[in-house]
Design an enzyme around this catalytic site. Sequence first.
Site, PDB file in Angstrom:
ATOM      1  CB  CYS A   1      67.976  35.189 -36.797  1.00 14.60           C
ATOM      2  SG  CYS A   1      66.251  34.003 -36.354  1.00 14.60           S
TER       3      CYS A   1
ATOM      4  CG  HIS B   1      69.192  36.797 -33.055  1.00 16.65           C
ATOM      5  ND1 HIS B   1      68.211  37.444 -33.607  1.00 16.65           N
ATOM      6  CD2 HIS B   1      68.974  35.524 -33.395  1.00 16.65           C
ATOM      7  CE1 HIS B   1      67.210  36.754 -33.629  1.00 16.65           C
ATOM      8  NE2 HIS B   1      67.578  35.193 -33.525  1.00 16.65           N
TER       9      HIS B   1
ATOM     10  CG  ASN C   1      64.362  34.280 -32.138  1.00 21.94           C
ATOM     11  OD1 ASN C   1      64.646  35.441 -33.060  1.00 21.94           O
ATOM     12  ND2 ASN C   1      65.203  33.207 -32.332  1.00 21.94           N
TER      13      ASN C   1
HETATM   14  O1  UT7 Z   1      67.071  32.549 -34.246  1.00 27.79           O
HETATM   15  C1  UT7 Z   1      68.222  31.723 -34.536  1.00 27.79           C
HETATM   16  C2  UT7 Z   1      68.746  31.241 -33.470  1.00 27.79           C
HETATM   17  N1  UT7 Z   1      68.112  30.485 -32.434  1.00 27.79           N
HETATM   18  C3  UT7 Z   1      68.807  30.237 -31.343  1.00 27.79           C
HETATM   19  O2  UT7 Z   1      69.660  30.630 -31.050  1.00 27.79           O
HETATM   20  C4  UT7 Z   1      68.169  29.122 -30.580  1.00 27.79           C
HETATM   21  C5  UT7 Z   1      69.216  28.278 -30.033  1.00 27.79           C
HETATM   22  N2  UT7 Z   1      68.915  27.116 -29.171  1.00 27.79           N
HETATM   23  C6  UT7 Z   1      68.515  27.293 -27.919  1.00 27.79           C
HETATM   24  O3  UT7 Z   1      68.065  28.654 -27.713  1.00 27.79           O
HETATM   25  C7  UT7 Z   1      68.140  26.212 -27.011  1.00 27.79           C
HETATM   26  O4  UT7 Z   1      68.655  25.047 -27.561  1.00 27.79           O
HETATM   27  C8  UT7 Z   1      66.617  26.007 -26.729  1.00 27.79           C
HETATM   28  C9  UT7 Z   1      66.071  26.918 -26.059  1.00 27.79           C
HETATM   29  C10 UT7 Z   1      65.984  25.697 -28.000  1.00 27.79           C
HETATM   30  C11 UT7 Z   1      66.689  24.634 -25.989  1.00 27.79           C
HETATM   31  O5  UT7 Z   1      67.380  24.724 -24.880  1.00 27.79           O
HETATM   32  P1  UT7 Z   1      68.377  23.360 -24.034  1.00 27.79           P
HETATM   33  O6  UT7 Z   1      68.560  23.898 -23.068  1.00 27.79           O
HETATM   34  O7  UT7 Z   1      69.254  23.109 -25.445  1.00 27.79           O
HETATM   35  O8  UT7 Z   1      67.098  22.358 -23.970  1.00 27.79           O
HETATM   36  P2  UT7 Z   1      66.911  20.868 -24.830  1.00 27.79           P
HETATM   37  O9  UT7 Z   1      66.614  20.871 -26.242  1.00 27.79           O
HETATM   38  O10 UT7 Z   1      68.078  20.053 -24.360  1.00 27.79           O
HETATM   39  O11 UT7 Z   1      65.895  20.337 -23.849  1.00 27.79           O
HETATM   40  C12 UT7 Z   1      65.892  19.843 -22.442  1.00 27.79           C
HETATM   41  C13 UT7 Z   1      64.533  19.261 -22.046  1.00 27.79           C
HETATM   42  C14 UT7 Z   1      64.231  18.008 -23.023  1.00 27.79           C
HETATM   43  O12 UT7 Z   1      63.482  16.949 -21.999  1.00 27.79           O
HETATM   44  P3  UT7 Z   1      64.273  15.826 -21.776  1.00 27.79           P
HETATM   45  O13 UT7 Z   1      64.719  15.162 -23.068  1.00 27.79           O
HETATM   46  O14 UT7 Z   1      65.692  16.202 -21.093  1.00 27.79           O
HETATM   47  O15 UT7 Z   1      63.440  15.209 -20.923  1.00 27.79           O
HETATM   48  C15 UT7 Z   1      63.051  18.677 -23.948  1.00 27.79           C
HETATM   49  O16 UT7 Z   1      62.134  17.941 -24.109  1.00 27.79           O
HETATM   50  O17 UT7 Z   1      63.677  20.235 -22.068  1.00 27.79           O
HETATM   51  C16 UT7 Z   1      62.293  19.625 -22.635  1.00 27.79           C
HETATM   52  N3  UT7 Z   1      61.769  20.899 -23.329  1.00 27.79           N
HETATM   53  C17 UT7 Z   1      60.685  21.630 -22.629  1.00 27.79           C
HETATM   54  N4  UT7 Z   1      60.298  21.671 -21.459  1.00 27.79           N
HETATM   55  C18 UT7 Z   1      59.406  22.541 -20.921  1.00 27.79           C
HETATM   56  C19 UT7 Z   1      61.827  21.531 -24.508  1.00 27.79           C
HETATM   57  N5  UT7 Z   1      61.051  22.586 -24.604  1.00 27.79           N
HETATM   58  C20 UT7 Z   1      60.450  22.677 -23.468  1.00 27.79           C
HETATM   59  C21 UT7 Z   1      59.486  23.524 -23.142  1.00 27.79           C
HETATM   60  N6  UT7 Z   1      58.916  23.419 -21.895  1.00 27.79           N
HETATM   61  N7  UT7 Z   1      59.043  24.578 -23.827  1.00 27.79           N
END
Ligand code: UT7
Length: 333
Positions: free
Chosen positions: A127, A260, A290
Site C-alpha cells: 500500500c 493511503h 482500499n
Molecule cells: O492497507 C494497509 C493498511 N491497512 C489498514 O490500515 C487497516 C487497519 N485496520 C483497520 O482498518 C481495522 O482494524 C479493521 C477495519 C480491519 C477492523 O476494525 P476494528 O475496529 O479494529 O475491529 P476489530 O478487528 O476489533 O473487530 C471488532 C468486531 C469483532 O467481533 P468481536 O470479537 O468484538 O465479537 C469482529 O469479529 O467486529 C467483528 N468483525 C465484523 N463484524 C461484521 C470483523 N469484521 C467484521 C465484518 N462485519 N466485516
Amino acid sequence: MNPQAPAMPSRYSRITGTGSHLPPRRLSNADMAAMLAERGLETSDEWIVERTGIRARHFAAEGVNASDLALPAAQAALQAAGRTADDVDLIIVATSTPDMVFPSTACILQNRLGANGCAAFDLQAVCSGFVYALTVADSMIRAGTAKCALVVGAEVFSRILDFNDRTTCVLFGDGAGAVVLEASEEPGILATELHADGKHVGILCVPGTVSGGSVLGDPLLKMDGQAVFKLAVGVLDSAARAVLAKAGRTEADVDWLIPHQANIRIMQSTAKKLKLPPEKLVVTVDEHGNTSAASVPLALDAAVRSGRVQRGDTVLLEGVGGGFTWGAVLLDF
Ligand code: UT7
C-alpha cells in the site's frame, strides 16, 4: 552538442498530468453482505461504514488484470500532461497483484502503450507502493537518468481476497491511478521520506508463492487489523512531520492531505494530529475501498479532476502498508 552526453540533472520533478481508472463493477456494502451471507458469514453496511468509512468498492471482471486497469489510467495521465507514449522514458508500476510472475506489469503496460524502448519495472511496496514509486522516479529525474516518467499504481486485490474471512474481504477493491512526472526547473516534489520495518512481515501478508508448478502456502491476504491500525496511526504522523521538516515547511502550508485510503478513522486521526481541518483531507475510501498501491493516485486524480487540487497547491501524499512500509511525498502541484 554530443548526443551521447548525459542529460544535465534537473533540480526538480513535477507532476504534469494525472489519470485513473476503476473497473465498472461496483459492489455496495449491501452487495458484500449478500455475497458473504451465501457463505454463511454475517456483515452489514453499518459495521463496515462505522469501522472503516467504506460504502462501496469496485471489482475487476474475470480475466481483467492490473495492466488492463493501468492502461486507461496511464493514457488519461498522458493526455492531461499533453504527452504521448513516445515522450515517456521511464515506467514504474507499483503493484502487489501483477499480471504474471514475470515479466513486470510495467513491461506489459509499456507494450500496450506503444512506449517501447524506455526503462520499465514494477515496484513492490504494497500500500506504500505509489509513494515509493514516486520517490524513485523523482530521484531518477533529478539524477538526470529520466525526463518524463509514468508512475502508476494498479491493483486487482479482489484476486487475493479470502471471501471466507469477513475481517478482510470487505475492505479492499480494484483500480489504477497514474501520474506523469517530468523534469522541471521549478518544484515539483519538495521532499520525500521512505521507511520499512521488516519485523512486521506477518501482520499484513499474502504468504503463498509459486513453486514447482503449484501454489505453495496460502495465496490469500491475511491481516491483523488492529496491529496494522496502531502502527499506521503512528508512522503516518511521524512521516508527515519528517517530510515537512525536510522541505522546510509546516503543517500550515499543507493545502491537501492525500493519505493511503484504508480506513477513514486512520485518515482523520492523521489530519487531526497535523491540525488540518477535515475539508483539507481528500477522501475516496468511501467509494473505492482500499485499493493498495492505487489508492493515493486514484484519490489525487479525483481531487484534481474535481477542481479541488489546483496548480500551485501544496499536497502531502502518504502511504502505509504491508512490509511494514510507509512514506510521504510533499509536493507543489
Ligand atoms: O492497507 C494497509 C493498511 N491497512 C489498514 O490500515 C487497516 C487497519 N485496520 C483497520 O482498518 C481495522 O482494524 C479493521 C477495519 C480491519 C477492523 O476494525 P476494528 O475496529 O479494529 O475491529 P476489530 O478487528 O476489533 O473487530 C471488532 C468486531 C469483532 O467481533 P468481536 O470479537 O468484538 O465479537 C469482529 O469479529 O467486529 C467483528 N468483525 C465484523 N463484524 C461484521 C470483523 N469484521 C467484521 C465484518 N462485519 N466485516
